[in-house]
Design an enzyme around this catalytic site. Structure first.
Site: not given
Lengths: 349, 386, 137
Positions: B87, B331, B335
């Site tokens: 990520c 959020k 994402h």
């Protein structure tokens, strides 16, 4: 039968899964009101991640832990079962690997319906008794199969026990003699591709269970020259409690002698694990010097009977979980639906 | 090392782009970033393209994204390859481009972060995300990506006495900013009550603790001081740093200290000469509220175990001492995993240019961004100066 | 998990087998090519006792491919001081708390459909209550 050198049980361990299904939940689905009460009130059910292999590993770990035997000396591992996770591929190698006793060991699964576990015991006695190996592990374990709604579904339970056989001086119970009695009697069978076993209903009683159990028992009593009164405990295969009580009475054993080894009322019939679990329950409380009578039964059909004499080692060889620990550890499944799911009886594809 | 400047920044809206694939999303962001820098593919000198992406292989069945996007954006035969850091891939791609320019090897480099998560609706996505963790000793035991964060959150709650509600300010703040960001996935504010009512996806993690699955691409154009032109509005990369930690959570001495996040932040602060007190806003990796808290603590915005207390006092909200996730964060904006780190840089660039519209942090001059992968096993931190 | 990969992991999966460093005596799990404490390379197989306590836990409601939920996962701190990540079994999430004593069991981890192979490995369950202790209390 007696081996060349004295052999006994050096360690034992039991296993019963945590889950139970009430047989009333089964009859509520399949039977009308007012019928006879099921033979047992509840039976054990494997968790979603349990099978004969996982259950055998746990029982065998306890057996090895209790035994004064170097695991390196274990030269044979047999798993007796009729609910192997793989139709072809040994369970015994997986169990042996988990116990850390590979690669120099004999390993195989045994099949003889409900006497597959005691068949493994006979082989272990022979292997150790002949001096071929110093220790051999015999396991009887089942996640018993039964067709939804069939009479068997009210009793087919799960569990079993593992026995590590070794020379008598290392043993907590010595084998005084054993016998086997087999005939070709097709009272219960499962074809290769069938999910559930078929059975001969009333044919499973007199010509099958009773004929073989009584014949093997009587021959063993004659061979060791003992009367039923000489035994502190007697253990039999336990399809339903009534069969055990009847066979015991016919042989001359009292209810008191049979009580400790009769585990079916609390968990059902664990098929190849049934009589081995009863024996473990007896060893959990047996005292040095006591004699234990043992007779299995497996459809197809046959019985293995053993006479054990408990040694002074028993007291130091009972740490770890007892059969009662497992029987007392119980959680009811959420009704018949969850039971069907856990037993893989719901078709999802 | 030479100074590196951001001269172009652009993004696609974040959301479920059912009609767009990796090619379209990537090319759109790259072309827009080049246009922002006043550069034209095929005409102006552009030395390299670094593609930040996590799931191309696992979800899209497409690797070799360097060639794919160089072709799609009309940049052939440019040097191009994929940078993968779970990520944190989007942050790592920017760092790779920054290193290329800082070294003097290249003058103009493009970094694009891209993720196309909705090419599957099967459990392939969960398995792909879980591949950021230890494959043999976490993912293969049924640990989902979310479950690993839940292990962090449960322990954090145990050690600090925090309740689920204490994590709400991060989600509420993110949605409030996202509501004002036209590129964000979620345009609706949420309340603390909404947060508490949301279903649990991996208890104690609720759905409003977690950033959503989505698609998106963001790109930046970096260049050396020599390549700056009068029409540019350059933002200087004051520091770029990356660090790693154990891939498995079980191997960490202190589970609640994200070692890679802390180490990369310390390096970034040391290299830039700025400290936590100099930061005007922080684009945090708020994939889960627990990661936000741990990132804040790792970067020195709160002592260990204190981030939620500071959040309760409004420290990280709009107008607070360190406004957080000013354009909605992972959020609220969304994402798209391997793209998020690049989105942070694009958004921070807009803030530092004074072009963040309704979400503008007044007087913002120094920004911190932190992109975290694999539950803290890898982190990329940037300090930007306007 | 494909067969060759599963087979490669038999020792840690079936037996919770890690390593002990001959130089500094530190134990570690999973196995590595050097000691995590002193970087020594003389590592002997070490089978962990399997006893420990729950360090943290979570409930998986949306399991990854190959798993059937819901189930509980945990970080378990083994009595040797090493942590391991695993599923908990024979327990529901409501019954778990941090500090709960657990023991290792070998269970099915994955099933590749009714015709595929089975993956076995360690899980942890609440320590089996012993009747001796129960009767004493």
């Amino acid at each position: 039968m007696k081996p060349n050198r004295d052999v006994g049980i050096a360690g034992y361990g039991a296993y019963v899964p945590r889950l139970r299904v009430r047989t009333a939940d089964i009859s509520a689905t399949w039977r009308g009101r007012g019928g006879a009460a099921p033979a047992v009130a509840e039976k054990s059910v494997p968790g979603a991640d349990e099978d004969v292999v996982t259950m055998a590993i746990e029982a065998a770990r306890t057996a090895l832990d209790r035994a004064a035997v170097d695991p390196e000396t274990i030269g044979a591992v047999w798993v007796g079962t009729e609910s192997k996770p793989y139709a072809v591929k040994p369970s015994a190698t997986l169990v042996a690997e988990a116990l850390g006793i590979t690669p120099h060991t004999v390993a195989a699964d045994m099949e003889f319906a409900c006497k597959a576990g005691s068949e493994a015991m006979q082989a272990a006695v022979a292997f150790v008794g002949s001096g071929m190996v110093e220790a051999a592990l015999a396991i009887g374990m089942d996640t018993a199969q039964s067709k939804p709604g069939d009479a068997l579904e009210y009793t087919a339970g799960c569990g079993g026990a593992a026995y590590l056989f070794a020379p008598a001086d290392l043993s907590l119970a010595v084998v005084e003699a054993s016998v086997s009695y087999v005939t070709d009697t097709p009272d219960f069978f499962r074809r290769e591709t069938a999910h559930y076993p078929e059975h001969g209903s009333r044919f499973t009683g007199e010509p099958s269970y009773f004929r073989h159990t009584l014949a093997a028992s009587r021959r063993l009593l004659a061979e060791v020259g003992c009367a039923p009164a000489d035994f502190a405990h007697a253990v039999f295969h336990q399809p339903v409690p009534k069969f055990v009580e009847k066979a015991g009475a016919e042989l001359g054993f009292t209810r008191e002698q049979i009580r400790t080894g009769l585990v079916a009322p609390r968990m059902g019939n664990a098929y190849a694990g049934s009589s081995l679990l009863g024996l473990a329950a007896v060893l959990d409380v047996a005292r040095p010097g006591e004699r234990i009578f043992f007779c299995s039964y497996g459809s197809g059909a046959g019985s293995d009977a053993f006479c054990f004499r408990v040694t002074g080692r028993i007291e130091e060889s009972r740490h770890g979980a007892t059969v009662l620990d497992y029987l007392d550890r119980r959680r009811l499944v959420d009704g018949y639906g969850q039971y069907l799911r856990l037993r893989g009886k719901i078709r999802t594809a | 090392m030479k100074d590196v400047f951001i001269i172009g920044a652009a993004q696609t809206p974040v959301g479920e782009h059912w009609g767009l694939g990796l090619r379209e999303l990537g090319a759109t962001a790259i072309r827009a970033a080049l246009a922002d820098a006043g550069l034209e593919a095929g005409t102006d000198r552009i030395d390299a393209l670094f593609v930040g992406n996590m799931l191309g292989g696992a979800v899209n069945g497409q690797e070799n994204l360097g060639a794919l996007l160089a072709d799609a954006a009309g940049l052939l035969p440019i040097e191009a390859w994929k940078v993968e850091a779970a990520c944190a891939s989007g942050g790592a791609a920017v760092r790779a481009a920054a290193l290329a320019v800082a070294s003097g090897a290249q003058d103009v480099a493009v970094a694009v972060g891209i993720e196309k998560m909705t090419d599957t609706v099967s459990d392939r996505l969960a398995a792909g995300l879980a591949s950021a963790s230890d494959g043999d000793f976490e993912a293969s035991h049924g640990l989902s990506f979310t479950a690993l964060s839940a292990l962090l959150m449960r322990r954090y709650m145990h050690e600090t006495g925090a309740s689920r509600e204490d994590f709400a300010p991060f989600a509420v703040n993110a949605h409030a900013s996202a509501a004002k960001n036209a590129n964000a996935m979620f345009r609706e504010p949420i309340s603390v009550e909404d947060f508490l009512r949301s279903p649990l996806v991996a208890a104690p993690i609720g759905i409003l603790d977690a950033a959503p699955v989505c698609d998106g691409a963001a790109a930046v154009v970096l260049c050396s001081r020599e390549a700056l032109a009068a029409h540019h509005r350059p933002i200087r990369i004051a520091a770029s740093a990356a660090a790693t930690d154990t891939i498995g959570l079980a191997g960490r001495g202190d589970l609640l200290t994200l070692g890679a996040a802390r180490s990369s932040a310390e390096k970034a602060f040391a290299a830039s000469g700025f400290g936590p007190k100099d930061i005007h806003f922080f684009e945090a990796h708020d994939a889960f509220t627990i990661i936000t808290a741990l990132s804040l603590e790792a970067c020195g915005f709160a002592p260990r175990g204190e981030a939620l207390k500071r959040a309760a006092h409004g420290c990280f909200a709009v107008g607070g001492c360190v406004p957080l996730s000013t354009c909605g964060g992972l959020k609220g904006r969304g994402h798209p995993v391997g793209a998020s780190g690049t989105y942070q840089i694009v958004e921070a660039t807009a803030q530092l240019r004074g072009a963040a519209g309704a979400n503008q942090v007044p007087g913002a001059r120094v920004a911190l961004t932190q992109s975290i992968g694999g539950h803290g096993s890898i982190a990329v931190t940037h300090v930007l100066e306007g | 998990m494909d067969l060759p990969r599963y087979h490669r992991l038999t020792a840690p999966y079936y037996r919770l087998e890690g390593q002990r460093c001959a130089a500094c005596d530190a134990v570690q799990f999973p196995p590595r090519t050097s000691c995590g404490a002193c970087r020594g390379a003389d590592l002997k197989p070490y089978r962990f006792s399997g006893r420990g306590t729950v360090y943290s836990f979570a409930e998986v409601s949306q399991p990854p491919r190959g798993f059937v939920g819901p189930y509980v996962v945990a970080l378990v701190e083994l009595e040797e001081g090493v942590r391991v990540t695993a599923q908990l079994t024979d327990i529901s999430a409501e019954e778990v708390e941090i500090g709960l004593p657990v023991e290792m069991v070998t269970r099915r981890l994955q099933e590749k459909g009714p015709h595929g192979y089975l993956v076995y490995g360690y899980k942890f369950r609440p320590c089996l209550e012993r009747s001796a202790a129960r009767r004493a209390s």
